[in-house]
Design an enzyme around this catalytic site. Structure first.
Site, PDB file in Angstrom:
ATOM      1  N   ASP A  31       0.870  -1.181   0.000  1.00 24.42           N
ATOM      2  CA  ASP A  31       0.000   0.000   0.000  1.00 24.42           C
ATOM      3  C   ASP A  31       0.903   1.226   0.000  1.00 24.42           C
ATOM      4  O   ASP A  31       2.079   1.137   0.351  1.00 24.42           O
ATOM      5  CB  ASP A  31      -0.932   0.015   1.227  1.00 24.42           C
ATOM      6  CG  ASP A  31      -2.202   0.823   0.962  1.00 24.42           C
ATOM      7  OD1 ASP A  31      -2.088   2.051   0.779  1.00 24.42           O
ATOM      8  OD2 ASP A  31      -3.295   0.230   0.926  1.00 24.42           O
ATOM      9  N   ASP A  48       3.917   3.345  -4.163  1.00 28.13           N
ATOM     10  CA  ASP A  48       2.838   3.535  -5.131  1.00 28.13           C
ATOM     11  C   ASP A  48       2.765   2.370  -6.112  1.00 28.13           C
ATOM     12  O   ASP A  48       3.786   1.825  -6.529  1.00 28.13           O
ATOM     13  CB  ASP A  48       3.059   4.835  -5.899  1.00 28.13           C
ATOM     14  CG  ASP A  48       1.771   5.317  -6.524  1.00 28.13           C
ATOM     15  OD1 ASP A  48       1.147   6.238  -5.961  1.00 28.13           O
ATOM     16  OD2 ASP A  48       1.375   4.755  -7.573  1.00 28.13           O
ATOM     17  N   LEU A  68      -6.288  -4.706  -5.001  1.00 25.73           N
ATOM     18  CA  LEU A  68      -7.312  -3.786  -4.507  1.00 25.73           C
ATOM     19  C   LEU A  68      -6.848  -2.329  -4.562  1.00 25.73           C
ATOM     20  O   LEU A  68      -7.675  -1.420  -4.457  1.00 25.73           O
ATOM     21  CB  LEU A  68      -7.649  -4.102  -3.037  1.00 25.73           C
ATOM     22  CG  LEU A  68      -7.997  -5.538  -2.660  1.00 25.73           C
ATOM     23  CD1 LEU A  68      -8.177  -5.642  -1.149  1.00 25.73           C
ATOM     24  CD2 LEU A  68      -9.264  -5.991  -3.353  1.00 25.73           C
ATOM     25  N   GLY A  70      -6.103   1.246  -5.502  1.00 28.76           N
ATOM     26  CA  GLY A  70      -6.619   2.072  -6.581  1.00 28.76           C
ATOM     27  C   GLY A  70      -7.518   3.163  -6.064  1.00 28.76           C
ATOM     28  O   GLY A  70      -7.752   3.287  -4.859  1.00 28.76           O
ATOM     29  N   ASN A 109     -19.323  -2.891  -9.410  1.00 26.96           N
ATOM     30  CA  ASN A 109     -20.647  -2.885 -10.054  1.00 26.96           C
ATOM     31  C   ASN A 109     -20.832  -1.621 -10.900  1.00 26.96           C
ATOM     32  O   ASN A 109     -21.732  -1.586 -11.745  1.00 26.96           O
ATOM     33  CB  ASN A 109     -21.743  -3.002  -8.997  1.00 26.96           C
ATOM     34  CG  ASN A 109     -21.818  -1.788  -8.091  1.00 26.96           C
ATOM     35  OD1 ASN A 109     -22.565  -0.853  -8.371  1.00 26.96           O
ATOM     36  ND2 ASN A 109     -21.035  -1.759  -7.024  1.00 26.96           N
ATOM     37  N   HIS A 110     -19.986  -0.592 -10.707  1.00 29.46           N
ATOM     38  CA  HIS A 110     -20.136   0.639 -11.503  1.00 29.46           C
ATOM     39  C   HIS A 110     -19.651   0.466 -12.942  1.00 29.46           C
ATOM     40  O   HIS A 110     -19.795   1.372 -13.752  1.00 29.46           O
ATOM     41  CB  HIS A 110     -19.482   1.814 -10.785  1.00 29.46           C
ATOM     42  CG  HIS A 110     -20.186   2.109  -9.495  1.00 29.46           C
ATOM     43  ND1 HIS A 110     -21.460   2.643  -9.465  1.00 29.46           N
ATOM     44  CD2 HIS A 110     -19.852   1.839  -8.209  1.00 29.46           C
ATOM     45  CE1 HIS A 110     -21.864   2.734  -8.203  1.00 29.46           C
ATOM     46  NE2 HIS A 110     -20.908   2.249  -7.428  1.00 29.46           N
ATOM     47  N   TYR A 133     -14.606   6.396 -13.111  1.00 31.17           N
ATOM     48  CA  TYR A 133     -14.169   5.283 -12.249  1.00 31.17           C
ATOM     49  C   TYR A 133     -14.615   3.937 -12.831  1.00 31.17           C
ATOM     50  O   TYR A 133     -13.813   3.001 -12.954  1.00 31.17           O
ATOM     51  CB  TYR A 133     -14.761   5.513 -10.848  1.00 31.17           C
ATOM     52  CG  TYR A 133     -14.748   4.321  -9.930  1.00 31.17           C
ATOM     53  CD1 TYR A 133     -13.553   3.780  -9.473  1.00 31.17           C
ATOM     54  CD2 TYR A 133     -15.945   3.739  -9.495  1.00 31.17           C
ATOM     55  CE1 TYR A 133     -13.546   2.687  -8.618  1.00 31.17           C
ATOM     56  CE2 TYR A 133     -15.946   2.658  -8.630  1.00 31.17           C
ATOM     57  CZ  TYR A 133     -14.745   2.133  -8.198  1.00 31.17           C
ATOM     58  OH  TYR A 133     -14.734   1.055  -7.357  1.00 31.17           O
ATOM     59  N   LYS A 137     -12.380   0.683 -14.404  1.00 33.15           N
ATOM     60  CA  LYS A 137     -12.465  -0.710 -13.958  1.00 33.15           C
ATOM     61  C   LYS A 137     -12.803  -1.633 -15.135  1.00 33.15           C
ATOM     62  O   LYS A 137     -12.349  -2.783 -15.191  1.00 33.15           O
ATOM     63  CB  LYS A 137     -13.505  -0.845 -12.840  1.00 33.15           C
ATOM     64  CG  LYS A 137     -13.100  -0.142 -11.546  1.00 33.15           C
ATOM     65  CD  LYS A 137     -11.943  -0.851 -10.850  1.00 33.15           C
ATOM     66  CE  LYS A 137     -11.625  -0.229  -9.506  1.00 33.15           C
ATOM     67  NZ  LYS A 137     -10.640  -1.006  -8.724  1.00 33.15           N
ATOM     68  N   ARG A 173     -30.636   0.666  -1.624  1.00 31.79           N
ATOM     69  CA  ARG A 173     -29.883   0.110  -2.762  1.00 31.79           C
ATOM     70  C   ARG A 173     -28.967  -1.037  -2.316  1.00 31.79           C
ATOM     71  O   ARG A 173     -28.843  -2.056  -2.989  1.00 31.79           O
ATOM     72  CB  ARG A 173     -29.062   1.223  -3.427  1.00 31.79           C
ATOM     73  CG  ARG A 173     -28.182   0.726  -4.549  1.00 31.79           C
ATOM     74  CD  ARG A 173     -27.451   1.871  -5.275  1.00 31.79           C
ATOM     75  NE  ARG A 173     -26.489   1.322  -6.200  1.00 31.79           N
ATOM     76  CZ  ARG A 173     -25.235   1.001  -5.884  1.00 31.79           C
ATOM     77  NH1 ARG A 173     -24.788   1.209  -4.652  1.00 31.79           N
ATOM     78  NH2 ARG A 173     -24.434   0.475  -6.783  1.00 31.79           N
TER      79      ARG A 173
HETATM   80  N1  LIG Z   1     -15.818  -0.974  -0.775  1.00 35.95           N
HETATM   81  C1  LIG Z   1     -16.588  -1.343  -1.768  1.00 35.95           C
HETATM   82  O1  LIG Z   1     -17.795  -1.551  -1.589  1.00 35.95           O
HETATM   83  C2  LIG Z   1     -16.024  -1.520  -3.156  1.00 35.95           C
HETATM   84  C3  LIG Z   1     -16.942  -1.758  -4.201  1.00 35.95           C
HETATM   85  C4  LIG Z   1     -16.459  -1.962  -5.487  1.00 35.95           C
HETATM   86  C5  LIG Z   1     -15.083  -1.967  -5.720  1.00 35.95           C
HETATM   87  N2  LIG Z   1     -14.220  -1.716  -4.700  1.00 35.95           N
HETATM   88  C6  LIG Z   1     -12.778  -1.703  -5.031  1.00 35.95           C
HETATM   89  O2  LIG Z   1     -12.041  -2.318  -3.999  1.00 35.95           O
HETATM   90  C7  LIG Z   1     -10.772  -1.689  -3.864  1.00 35.95           C
HETATM   91  C8  LIG Z   1     -10.579  -1.251  -2.409  1.00 35.95           C
HETATM   92  O3  LIG Z   1     -11.590  -0.301  -2.095  1.00 35.95           O
HETATM   93  P1  LIG Z   1     -11.805   0.251  -0.603  1.00 35.95           P
HETATM   94  O4  LIG Z   1     -13.256   0.509  -0.448  1.00 35.95           O
HETATM   95  O5  LIG Z   1     -11.095  -0.629   0.360  1.00 35.95           O
HETATM   96  O6  LIG Z   1     -11.085   1.665  -0.710  1.00 35.95           O
HETATM   97  P2  LIG Z   1      -9.961   2.277   0.268  1.00 35.95           P
HETATM   98  O7  LIG Z   1      -9.734   3.687  -0.194  1.00 35.95           O
HETATM   99  O8  LIG Z   1     -10.319   2.049   1.700  1.00 35.95           O
HETATM  100  O9  LIG Z   1      -8.683   1.397  -0.075  1.00 35.95           O
HETATM  101  C9  LIG Z   1      -7.887   1.610  -1.196  1.00 35.95           C
HETATM  102  C10 LIG Z   1      -6.448   1.392  -0.772  1.00 35.95           C
HETATM  103  O10 LIG Z   1      -5.626   1.496  -1.943  1.00 35.95           O
HETATM  104  C11 LIG Z   1      -4.514   2.298  -1.625  1.00 35.95           C
HETATM  105  N3  LIG Z   1      -4.083   2.983  -2.843  1.00 35.95           N
HETATM  106  C12 LIG Z   1      -4.809   3.846  -3.594  1.00 35.95           C
HETATM  107  N4  LIG Z   1      -4.074   4.274  -4.629  1.00 35.95           N
HETATM  108  C13 LIG Z   1      -2.861   3.666  -4.518  1.00 35.95           C
HETATM  109  C14 LIG Z   1      -1.690   3.726  -5.275  1.00 35.95           C
HETATM  110  N5  LIG Z   1      -1.590   4.519  -6.360  1.00 35.95           N
HETATM  111  N6  LIG Z   1      -0.644   2.963  -4.895  1.00 35.95           N
HETATM  112  C15 LIG Z   1      -0.709   2.177  -3.780  1.00 35.95           C
HETATM  113  N7  LIG Z   1      -1.816   2.092  -3.014  1.00 35.95           N
HETATM  114  C16 LIG Z   1      -2.870   2.840  -3.381  1.00 35.95           C
HETATM  115  C17 LIG Z   1      -4.996   3.301  -0.588  1.00 35.95           C
HETATM  116  O11 LIG Z   1      -3.908   3.811   0.181  1.00 35.95           O
HETATM  117  C18 LIG Z   1      -5.973   2.466   0.222  1.00 35.95           C
HETATM  118  O12 LIG Z   1      -5.345   1.858   1.340  1.00 35.95           O
HETATM  119  C19 LIG Z   1     -10.753  -0.520  -4.853  1.00 35.95           C
HETATM  120  O13 LIG Z   1     -10.056  -0.938  -6.011  1.00 35.95           O
HETATM  121  C20 LIG Z   1     -12.215  -0.283  -5.149  1.00 35.95           C
HETATM  122  O14 LIG Z   1     -12.411   0.259  -6.436  1.00 35.95           O
HETATM  123  C21 LIG Z   1     -14.664  -1.485  -3.431  1.00 35.95           C
END
Ligand SMILES: NC(=O)c1ccc[n+]([C@@H]2O[C@H](COP(=O)([O-])OP(=O)(O)OC[C@H]3O[C@@H](n4cnc5c(N)ncnc54)[C@H](O)[C@@H]3O)[C@@H](O)[C@H]2O)c1
Length: 260
Positions: A31, A48, A68, A70, A109-110, A133, A137, A173
């Site tokens: 991370d 990064d 994950l 992103g 889902n988006h 976004y 994806k 939703r």
């Molecule tokens: N939470 C949900 O319901 C949900 C739904 C659909 C998709 N997602 C996907 O799941 C993943 C995690 O989502 P989340 O809800 O835990 O979000 P979050 O923001 O809590 O976690 C994302 C993590 O990625 C890290 N990160 C972001 N950009 C980075 C980079 N350039 N380099 C290294 N690390 C980086 C951040 O520091 C963070 O810890 C994402 O890809 C998101 O699109 C989540």
């Protein structure tokens, strides 16, 4: 024991995945933010996802990647592109070079947000992204489809519905889109271990009000245990959202930035 690289390990979904996977796999965590309380069994890489040299080192000896890291919601183009397009490419190419057998991708889902709620869809429908976004994806899913066909990489794209802390739906939703923490853990374990080549699956619990039909998830061996419906009585009958949001599966992601 398989060695698994979890990117985005400091985030919400990353924390849940980490809890659900530890003890079963040898964990490598990456991370750009500090990862809370790493154990001696966990190997940590801080930086990064666009840093190709760092990501290459993190991939060494790895059997499966759970990607994950992103941008997790709508943002300006530069932010979305850097994390979810450039970063995704770096991660997938590093996995190929390292000979990683399975790439598991946190899609969303988006990717299909503009399908109406009165239409039940499966994992084969044409994407209808509701945001930059969602487009990013969809790119990730297509990139993995390409790497599967061209290079024989094996991949599972999980179109996550809604995973939350607390572990419960927060609006109406979510009664359709929710996935519980334990169901998500089970789905990721299935995605790591199942004998498949390329699958797109919807990351949802066994919700009574679900919109998505999904034979791929059961092919992986996923048998969800939870149903958002048990929270329905704690929620209002309708979400307080505009007509476009109420009509489409992506909800408010569909109405943002529209003129009317
Ligand atoms: N939470 C949900 O319901 C949900 C739904 C659909 C998709 N997602 C996907 O799941 C993943 C995690 O989502 P989340 O809800 O835990 O979000 P979050 O923001 O809590 O976690 C994302 C993590 O990625 C890290 N990160 C972001 N950009 C980075 C980079 N350039 N380099 C290294 N690390 C980086 C951040 O520091 C963070 O810890 C994402 O890809 C998101 O699109 C989540």
């Amino acid at each position: 024991m398989k060695r698994v690289l979890l990117t985005g390990a400091a985030g919400l979904v990353g924390g849940v995945a980490r809890d659900e996977l530890r003890g079963r796999y040898e964990m490598v965590l990456l991370d750009r933010q500090p990862i809370p309380s790493p154990t001696p069994e966990e190997t940590v890489f801080l930086g990064d996802i666009q840093d190709a040299a760092l990501v290459a080192r993190a991939m060494e000896g790895v059997d499966a990647v759970v990607h994950l890291a992103g941008q997790p919601t709508e943002a300006d183009w530069d932010t979305v592109r850097d994390a979810n397009i450039e970063g995704m490419y770096v991660a997938v190419e590093a996995a190929r070079r390292a000979g990683v057998k399975r790439f598991i991708f946190a899609s969303t889902n988006h990717v299909i947000g503009y399908y109406p709620r009165n239409q039940s869809i499966d994992e084969h429908v044409t994407p209808r992204p509701d945001t930059r976004y969602g487009v990013s994806k969809a790119f990730g899913e297509f990139l993995l489809r390409f790497y599967a066909d061209k290079f024989g990489m094996s991949a599972v794209c999980i179109r996550i519905g809604t995973l939350r802390k607390p572990d419960a739906p927060g609006d109406v939703r979510h009664l359709s889109t929710w996935i519980s923490h334990r169901d998500f853990g089970q789905l990721v374990r299935c995605a790591i271990d199942a004998d498949v080549q390329f699958e797109i699956v919807y990351g949802m619990s066994a919700n009574t009000r679900r919109w998505w039909r999904d034979s791929s998830a059961s092919t992986l061996g996923y048998r969800p245990l939870d149903d958002a419906e048990r929270f329905a009585s704690q929620l209002p009958e309708k979400d307080d959202v505009d007509e476009v949001a109420a009509r489409h599966q992506g909800g408010v992601f569909c109405s943002w930035e529209r003129d009317g």
